[in-house]
Design a protein around this motif. Structure first.
Motif, PDB file in Angstrom:
ATOM      1  N   GLU A 237       2.964 -13.764  -9.926  1.00  0.00           N
ATOM      2  CA  GLU A 237       4.010 -13.745 -10.942  1.00  0.00           C
ATOM      3  C   GLU A 237       3.415 -13.384 -12.305  1.00  0.00           C
ATOM      4  O   GLU A 237       2.268 -13.704 -12.603  1.00  0.00           O
ATOM      5  N   VAL A 238       4.211 -12.736 -13.138  1.00  0.00           N
ATOM      6  CA  VAL A 238       3.728 -12.291 -14.446  1.00  0.00           C
ATOM      7  C   VAL A 238       3.851 -13.430 -15.449  1.00  0.00           C
ATOM      8  O   VAL A 238       4.719 -14.297 -15.339  1.00  0.00           O
ATOM      9  N   ALA A 239       2.972 -13.404 -16.448  1.00  0.00           N
ATOM     10  CA  ALA A 239       2.881 -14.505 -17.404  1.00  0.00           C
ATOM     11  C   ALA A 239       4.183 -14.729 -18.150  1.00  0.00           C
ATOM     12  O   ALA A 239       4.583 -15.877 -18.405  1.00  0.00           O
TER      13      ALA A 239
ATOM     14  N   ASP B 229      -0.768 -27.064 -11.372  1.00  0.00           N
ATOM     15  CA  ASP B 229      -0.404 -26.570 -10.045  1.00  0.00           C
ATOM     16  C   ASP B 229       0.750 -25.578 -10.113  1.00  0.00           C
ATOM     17  O   ASP B 229       0.792 -24.604  -9.350  1.00  0.00           O
ATOM     18  N   ALA B 230       1.694 -25.813 -11.023  1.00  0.00           N
ATOM     19  CA  ALA B 230       2.783 -24.856 -11.194  1.00  0.00           C
ATOM     20  C   ALA B 230       2.250 -23.515 -11.683  1.00  0.00           C
ATOM     21  O   ALA B 230       2.643 -22.443 -11.183  1.00  0.00           O
ATOM     22  N   LEU B 231       1.329 -23.553 -12.638  1.00  0.00           N
ATOM     23  CA  LEU B 231       0.748 -22.316 -13.169  1.00  0.00           C
ATOM     24  C   LEU B 231      -0.126 -21.619 -12.136  1.00  0.00           C
ATOM     25  O   LEU B 231      -0.043 -20.397 -11.938  1.00  0.00           O
ATOM     26  N   TRP B 232      -0.972 -22.388 -11.476  1.00  0.00           N
ATOM     27  CA  TRP B 232      -1.917 -21.793 -10.528  1.00  0.00           C
ATOM     28  C   TRP B 232      -1.196 -21.189  -9.326  1.00  0.00           C
ATOM     29  O   TRP B 232      -1.510 -20.081  -8.885  1.00  0.00           O
ATOM     30  N   SER B 233      -0.214 -21.897  -8.788  1.00  0.00           N
ATOM     31  CA  SER B 233       0.525 -21.355  -7.648  1.00  0.00           C
ATOM     32  C   SER B 233       1.311 -20.116  -8.049  1.00  0.00           C
ATOM     33  O   SER B 233       1.445 -19.171  -7.260  1.00  0.00           O
TER      34      SER B 233
ATOM     35  N   ALA C   2       3.919 -16.878 -23.522  1.00  0.00           N
ATOM     36  CA  ALA C   2       3.154 -16.061 -22.579  1.00  0.00           C
ATOM     37  C   ALA C   2       1.655 -16.197 -22.795  1.00  0.00           C
ATOM     38  O   ALA C   2       0.874 -16.203 -21.836  1.00  0.00           O
ATOM     39  N   GLU C   3       1.227 -16.343 -24.050  1.00  0.00           N
ATOM     40  CA  GLU C   3      -0.210 -16.437 -24.320  1.00  0.00           C
ATOM     41  C   GLU C   3      -0.810 -17.701 -23.720  1.00  0.00           C
ATOM     42  O   GLU C   3      -1.947 -17.701 -23.250  1.00  0.00           O
ATOM     43  N   GLN C   4      -0.050 -18.785 -23.711  1.00  0.00           N
ATOM     44  CA  GLN C   4      -0.536 -20.013 -23.093  1.00  0.00           C
ATOM     45  C   GLN C   4      -0.721 -19.829 -21.590  1.00  0.00           C
ATOM     46  O   GLN C   4      -1.701 -20.292 -21.008  1.00  0.00           O
ATOM     47  N   VAL C   5       0.225 -19.155 -20.960  1.00  0.00           N
ATOM     48  CA  VAL C   5       0.117 -18.895 -19.521  1.00  0.00           C
ATOM     49  C   VAL C   5      -1.062 -17.979 -19.245  1.00  0.00           C
ATOM     50  O   VAL C   5      -1.829 -18.189 -18.297  1.00  0.00           O
ATOM     51  N   GLN C   6      -1.243 -16.959 -20.072  1.00  0.00           N
ATOM     52  CA  GLN C   6      -2.374 -16.053 -19.892  1.00  0.00           C
ATOM     53  C   GLN C   6      -3.691 -16.802 -20.048  1.00  0.00           C
ATOM     54  O   GLN C   6      -4.653 -16.542 -19.315  1.00  0.00           O
ATOM     55  N   ASN C   7      -3.754 -17.745 -20.996  1.00  0.00           N
ATOM     56  CA  ASN C   7      -4.961 -18.563 -21.148  1.00  0.00           C
ATOM     57  C   ASN C   7      -5.258 -19.343 -19.875  1.00  0.00           C
ATOM     58  O   ASN C   7      -6.414 -19.442 -19.436  1.00  0.00           O
ATOM     59  N   ALA C   8      -4.218 -19.944 -19.295  1.00  0.00           N
ATOM     60  CA  ALA C   8      -4.410 -20.712 -18.065  1.00  0.00           C
ATOM     61  C   ALA C   8      -4.866 -19.808 -16.928  1.00  0.00           C
ATOM     62  O   ALA C   8      -5.803 -20.151 -16.187  1.00  0.00           O
ATOM     63  N   PHE C   9      -4.223 -18.661 -16.770  1.00  0.00           N
ATOM     64  CA  PHE C   9      -4.612 -17.723 -15.709  1.00  0.00           C
ATOM     65  C   PHE C   9      -6.068 -17.296 -15.877  1.00  0.00           C
ATOM     66  O   PHE C   9      -6.824 -17.222 -14.901  1.00  0.00           O
ATOM     67  N   ALA C  10      -6.469 -17.020 -17.116  1.00  0.00           N
ATOM     68  CA  ALA C  10      -7.860 -16.604 -17.375  1.00  0.00           C
ATOM     69  C   ALA C  10      -8.823 -17.734 -17.056  1.00  0.00           C
ATOM     70  O   ALA C  10      -9.915 -17.508 -16.512  1.00  0.00           O
ATOM     71  N   ASP C  11      -8.431 -18.969 -17.368  1.00  0.00           N
ATOM     72  CA  ASP C  11      -9.287 -20.118 -17.092  1.00  0.00           C
ATOM     73  C   ASP C  11      -9.470 -20.300 -15.588  1.00  0.00           C
ATOM     74  O   ASP C  11     -10.581 -20.569 -15.112  1.00  0.00           O
ATOM     75  N   PHE C  12      -8.394 -20.141 -14.813  1.00  0.00           N
ATOM     76  CA  PHE C  12      -8.495 -20.250 -13.357  1.00  0.00           C
ATOM     77  C   PHE C  12      -9.449 -19.184 -12.806  1.00  0.00           C
ATOM     78  O   PHE C  12     -10.301 -19.465 -11.958  1.00  0.00           O
ATOM     79  N   ARG C  13      -9.276 -17.942 -13.278  1.00  0.00           N
ATOM     80  CA  ARG C  13     -10.140 -16.849 -12.787  1.00  0.00           C
ATOM     81  C   ARG C  13     -11.593 -17.101 -13.149  1.00  0.00           C
ATOM     82  O   ARG C  13     -12.499 -16.884 -12.332  1.00  0.00           O
ATOM     83  N   ARG C  14     -11.829 -17.562 -14.372  1.00  0.00           N
ATOM     84  CA  ARG C  14     -13.211 -17.777 -14.844  1.00  0.00           C
ATOM     85  C   ARG C  14     -13.879 -18.894 -14.040  1.00  0.00           C
ATOM     86  O   ARG C  14     -15.041 -18.776 -13.633  1.00  0.00           O
ATOM     87  N   LYS C  15     -13.141 -19.962 -13.792  1.00  0.00           N
ATOM     88  CA  LYS C  15     -13.734 -21.062 -13.034  1.00  0.00           C
ATOM     89  C   LYS C  15     -14.043 -20.660 -11.604  1.00  0.00           C
ATOM     90  O   LYS C  15     -15.093 -21.019 -11.049  1.00  0.00           O
TER      91      LYS C  15
END
Length: 318
Positions: free
Chosen positions: A276-278, A266-270, A289-302
């Motif tokens: 906000e930038v990774a 929820d912290a990452l998604w919000s 930053a790469e871990q955050v980018q992975n999470a952001f990509a996963d949210f977008r893909r889902k």
């Protein structure tokens, strides 16, 4: 960084939303919902009782062959605390008649020929966490032996689709039963999906997604927990790991779909929704930053791959 709410004000807002839709817009006499002993359905039950009173709320227990007995015990305790006597409908005979278990088990045996549902338990899982490097949503089938030992295999597309298609009968038969009780009571079916489930597509179309109203679908899971505490949902329910209670082996929602614990997700998604930038998010959360980018990509893909689930029937010329 987690999204917060004023639980008292949010409770009042949702209660008024329920009353307006059910009483004034639809002229229904109350609410019907399924309860599972989880935090989401417990919160929605509390909200419905506040909106309509316990005498106008019908709470259904909908167990089947693979349901945990713990789910029913906790659901009964929550219902009793708000003055509602639940109605129990055993779905196993209907699901067996439809071939739910037989079709699923046949697909499982394509990977594990010795699989015996009388002996083994199964679940579907994803790789966990926020690994650096590319991390895809590759589903694995896990077979658990009586001694607790596990075997797992990556599922080819056809096996995955066959198992999920058969398992999704459970949610669709649950919804059939909810609408049976709603129609005989001239009531509305109230859903229990939160924002994580609705927006990322963790629901079954025309199953648990096929309801009249979704009172908490705008709330992140962590916000649902804030409401649960405010409403007096028992601590045992609030501490229970969220599960879909679909497969015979114990499987959390984190294992099966979300891959992250809800506070971190929820912290990452919000943060992503705020633009906000990774790099900045990583610094705040102690990640790279790469871990955050992975999470952001996963949210977008889902969200992209499950848009079909949220799309109403298409009509020519509309």
């Amino acid at each position: 960084m987690q999204p917060d709410i004023d639980p008292k004000a949010e409770t009042e807002r949702i209660v008024e939303f329920l009353r307006t839709a059910v009483y004034r817009q639809w002229r229904r006499r109350g609410a019907v919902l399924g309860i599972s002993g989880g935090v989401d359905s417990s919160v929605v039950l509390h909200l419905c009782v506040r909106a309509f009173g316990p005498e106008r709320v019908t709470a259904l227990l909908l167990p089947e062959r693979d349901s945990s007995p713990e789910s029913e015990r906790l659901a009964r305790e929550v219902a009793a605390a708000v003055g509602v006597t639940p109605v129990r409908e055993d779905l196993e005979p209907g699901l067996a008649a439809l071939g739910c278990y037989e079709r699923r088990d046949a697909a499982v045996r394509r990977l594990f020929p010795d699989y015996d549902p009388a002996v083994h338990r199964i679940k579907i899982v994803l790789p966990p966490g926020l690994a650096q490097g590319r991390l895809l949503n590759l589903f694995y089938l896990v077979v658990v032996a009586p001694d607790g030992s596990e075997r797992r295999a990556r599922m080819p597309r056809d096996v995955y689709l066959d198992i999920v298609a058969a398992s999704n009968m459970k949610q669709r038969v649950r919804m059939l039963m909810l609408y049976y009780h709603a129609e005989r009571r001239h009531a509305a079916v109230v859903g229990t999906a939160n924002k994580n489930e609705h927006d990322q597509g963790f629901f079954v179309k025309h199953g648990d997604g096929g309801v009249d109203i979704q009172p908490i679908a705008h709330l992140y899971k962590t916000q649902v927990y804030r409401l649960a505490e405010h409403l007096g949902v028992p601590e045992e329910v609030r501490r229970r790991p969220p599960t879909s209670d679909t497969y015979s082996a114990s499987c959390t929602q984190e294992e099966f779909f979300f891959r992250l614990p809800f506070p971190l997700m929820d912290a990452l998604w919000s943060a992503q929704e705020r633009g906000e930038v990774a790099e900045a998010v990583a610094a705040q959360l102690g990640l790279v930053a790469e871990q955050v980018q992975n999470a952001f990509a996963d949210f977008r893909r889902k969200r992209a791959t499950t848009e079909y689930l949220r799309t109403p029937p298409l009509r020519l010329g509309v």
